[in-house]
Design a protein around this motif. Structure first.
Motif, PDB file in Angstrom:
ATOM      1  N   VAL A 211     -19.728 -14.209  14.457  1.00 15.01           N
ATOM      2  CA  VAL A 211     -18.625 -13.770  13.596  1.00 15.01           C
ATOM      3  C   VAL A 211     -18.374 -12.283  13.819  1.00 15.01           C
ATOM      4  N   GLU A 212     -17.103 -11.914  13.772  1.00 16.19           N
ATOM      5  CA  GLU A 212     -16.692 -10.509  13.864  1.00 16.19           C
ATOM      6  C   GLU A 212     -15.552 -10.296  12.870  1.00 16.19           C
ATOM      7  N   VAL A 213     -15.569  -9.155  12.181  1.00 13.83           N
ATOM      8  CA  VAL A 213     -14.538  -8.863  11.190  1.00 13.83           C
ATOM      9  C   VAL A 213     -13.969  -7.466  11.445  1.00 13.83           C
ATOM     10  N   HIS A 214     -12.673  -7.414  11.685  1.00 15.85           N
ATOM     11  CA  HIS A 214     -11.920  -6.159  11.836  1.00 15.85           C
ATOM     12  C   HIS A 214     -11.365  -5.809  10.456  1.00 15.85           C
ATOM     13  N   THR A 215     -11.383  -4.524  10.101  1.00 20.02           N
ATOM     14  CA  THR A 215     -11.003  -4.107   8.755  1.00 20.02           C
ATOM     15  C   THR A 215     -10.000  -2.960   8.805  1.00 20.02           C
ATOM     16  N   ILE A 216      -9.001  -3.028   7.928  1.00 16.31           N
ATOM     17  CA  ILE A 216      -8.098  -1.909   7.709  1.00 16.31           C
ATOM     18  C   ILE A 216      -8.235  -1.500   6.246  1.00 16.31           C
ATOM     19  N   ALA A 217      -8.383  -0.194   6.026  1.00 13.97           N
ATOM     20  CA  ALA A 217      -8.520   0.333   4.671  1.00 13.97           C
ATOM     21  C   ALA A 217      -7.536   1.485   4.474  1.00 13.97           C
ATOM     22  N   ALA A 218      -7.140   1.709   3.236  1.00 13.21           N
ATOM     23  CA  ALA A 218      -6.249   2.828   2.894  1.00 13.21           C
ATOM     24  C   ALA A 218      -7.033   3.832   2.073  1.00 13.21           C
ATOM     25  N   VAL A 219      -6.859   5.117   2.409  1.00 16.35           N
ATOM     26  CA  VAL A 219      -7.550   6.179   1.674  1.00 16.35           C
ATOM     27  C   VAL A 219      -6.573   7.235   1.228  1.00 16.35           C
TER      28      VAL A 219
ATOM     29  N   VAL B 168       0.823  -1.203   0.000  1.00 14.94           N
ATOM     30  CA  VAL B 168       0.000   0.000   0.000  1.00 14.94           C
ATOM     31  C   VAL B 168       0.861   1.259   0.000  1.00 14.94           C
ATOM     32  N   LYS B 169       0.499   2.199  -0.887  1.00 13.86           N
ATOM     33  CA  LYS B 169       1.004   3.569  -0.832  1.00 13.86           C
ATOM     34  C   LYS B 169      -0.227   4.434  -0.628  1.00 13.86           C
ATOM     35  N   ALA B 170      -0.328   5.042   0.563  1.00 16.22           N
ATOM     36  CA  ALA B 170      -1.515   5.827   0.891  1.00 16.22           C
ATOM     37  C   ALA B 170      -1.136   6.940   1.857  1.00 16.22           C
ATOM     38  N   SER B 171      -1.994   7.934   1.925  1.00 13.30           N
ATOM     39  CA  SER B 171      -1.731   9.023   2.858  1.00 13.30           C
ATOM     40  C   SER B 171      -2.421   8.801   4.201  1.00 13.30           C
ATOM     41  N   GLU B 172      -3.491   8.008   4.217  1.00 17.87           N
ATOM     42  CA  GLU B 172      -4.217   7.751   5.454  1.00 17.87           C
ATOM     43  C   GLU B 172      -4.715   6.310   5.485  1.00 17.87           C
ATOM     44  N   PHE B 173      -4.938   5.828   6.694  1.00 12.38           N
ATOM     45  CA  PHE B 173      -5.523   4.503   6.882  1.00 12.38           C
ATOM     46  C   PHE B 173      -6.768   4.622   7.749  1.00 12.38           C
ATOM     47  N   LEU B 174      -7.725   3.743   7.502  1.00  8.18           N
ATOM     48  CA  LEU B 174      -8.902   3.611   8.354  1.00  8.18           C
ATOM     49  C   LEU B 174      -8.757   2.293   9.110  1.00  8.18           C
ATOM     50  N   PHE B 175      -8.950   2.332  10.409  1.00 10.60           N
ATOM     51  CA  PHE B 175      -8.949   1.139  11.227  1.00 10.60           C
ATOM     52  C   PHE B 175     -10.372   0.995  11.755  1.00 10.60           C
ATOM     53  N   ILE B 176     -11.102   0.055  11.208  1.00  8.43           N
ATOM     54  CA  ILE B 176     -12.517  -0.109  11.540  1.00  8.43           C
ATOM     55  C   ILE B 176     -12.636  -1.194  12.608  1.00  8.43           C
ATOM     56  N   ALA B 177     -13.227  -0.815  13.720  1.00  6.99           N
ATOM     57  CA  ALA B 177     -13.414  -1.767  14.821  1.00  6.99           C
ATOM     58  C   ALA B 177     -14.108  -3.020  14.308  1.00  6.99           C
ATOM     59  N   GLY B 178     -13.835  -4.132  14.939  1.00  9.79           N
ATOM     60  CA  GLY B 178     -14.489  -5.380  14.560  1.00  9.79           C
ATOM     61  C   GLY B 178     -15.995  -5.202  14.508  1.00  9.79           C
ATOM     62  N   GLN B 179     -16.562  -5.589  13.380  1.00  9.29           N
ATOM     63  CA  GLN B 179     -18.008  -5.459  13.196  1.00  9.29           C
ATOM     64  C   GLN B 179     -18.667  -6.813  13.424  1.00  9.29           C
TER      65      GLN B 179
ATOM     66  N   ALA C 169     -21.001   0.212   5.380  1.00  6.40           N
ATOM     67  CA  ALA C 169     -21.491   1.487   5.919  1.00  6.40           C
ATOM     68  C   ALA C 169     -20.346   2.291   6.541  1.00  6.40           C
ATOM     69  N   ALA C 170     -19.471   1.611   7.273  1.00  8.28           N
ATOM     70  CA  ALA C 170     -18.328   2.293   7.891  1.00  8.28           C
ATOM     71  C   ALA C 170     -17.413   2.883   6.823  1.00  8.28           C
ATOM     72  N   LEU C 171     -17.123   2.094   5.785  1.00  4.63           N
ATOM     73  CA  LEU C 171     -16.276   2.576   4.698  1.00  4.63           C
ATOM     74  C   LEU C 171     -16.906   3.790   4.015  1.00  4.63           C
ATOM     75  N   LYS C 172     -18.181   3.666   3.652  1.00  2.00           N
ATOM     76  CA  LYS C 172     -18.870   4.764   2.963  1.00  2.00           C
ATOM     77  C   LYS C 172     -18.910   6.025   3.809  1.00  2.00           C
ATOM     78  N   SER C 173     -19.023   5.878   5.128  1.00  2.25           N
ATOM     79  CA  SER C 173     -19.068   7.053   6.006  1.00  2.25           C
ATOM     80  C   SER C 173     -17.784   7.872   5.935  1.00  2.25           C
ATOM     81  N   GLN C 174     -16.709   7.254   5.447  1.00  2.00           N
ATOM     82  CA  GLN C 174     -15.420   7.918   5.344  1.00  2.00           C
ATOM     83  C   GLN C 174     -15.015   8.150   3.886  1.00  2.00           C
TER      84      GLN C 174
END
Length: 135
Positions: free
Chosen positions: A127-135, A25-36, A64-69
């Protein structure tokens, strides 16, 4: 848009499911989304005792979490998945086989670490899923 590439080095072998071995990943910011978990906005469990319904809600919550950001699933660089029952691994793999081609239309999937745990925050959650995204 970040530069995200997924890799499966020959030295690591083919992934055992719908995931990649490495994300670069080459990104300026990351999103760390709590386990859903499979909770609707009110906090009520969706799909009590229905693993597939819970997976649907979990990934709807991540969406929904991704779209909110201002992001979407194309921004996801890693998942960590927690299951309460090892018997649900096959169900989780079947869910991914069915849903991931729609969620990730490019046909490449972020790395995913799968863990079996004793329980989640409330007994009904499977089930729970924790997510990391790059923006």
């Amino acid at each position: 848009m970040p530069e995200i590439t997924f890799h499966n080095p020959e030295a690591l072998g083919k992934p055992l499911g719908q995931y990649s071995q490495i994300t670069r990943v080459k990104a300026s910011e990351f999103l760390f989304i709590a386990g859903q978990v499979a909770a609707e906005k009110s906090g009520a469990c969706v799909g009590k005792d229905d693993f597939d319904a819970q997976c649907q809600q979990v990934f709807a919550n991540i969406d929904a979490a991704l779209k909110s950001q201002g992001a979407n699933f194309a921004n996801v660089v890693e998942f960590t998945t927690y299951l309460v029952h090892s018997q649900d691994i096959a169900k989780f793999m079947a869910f991914r086989l069915r849903e991931f081609p729609r969620i990730f239309p490019a046909g490449v999937y972020p790395p995913n670490t799968l863990l079996i745990v004793d329980r989640l925050v409330q007994e009904p959650f499977l089930v729970e899923v924790h997510t990391i995204a790059a923006v």
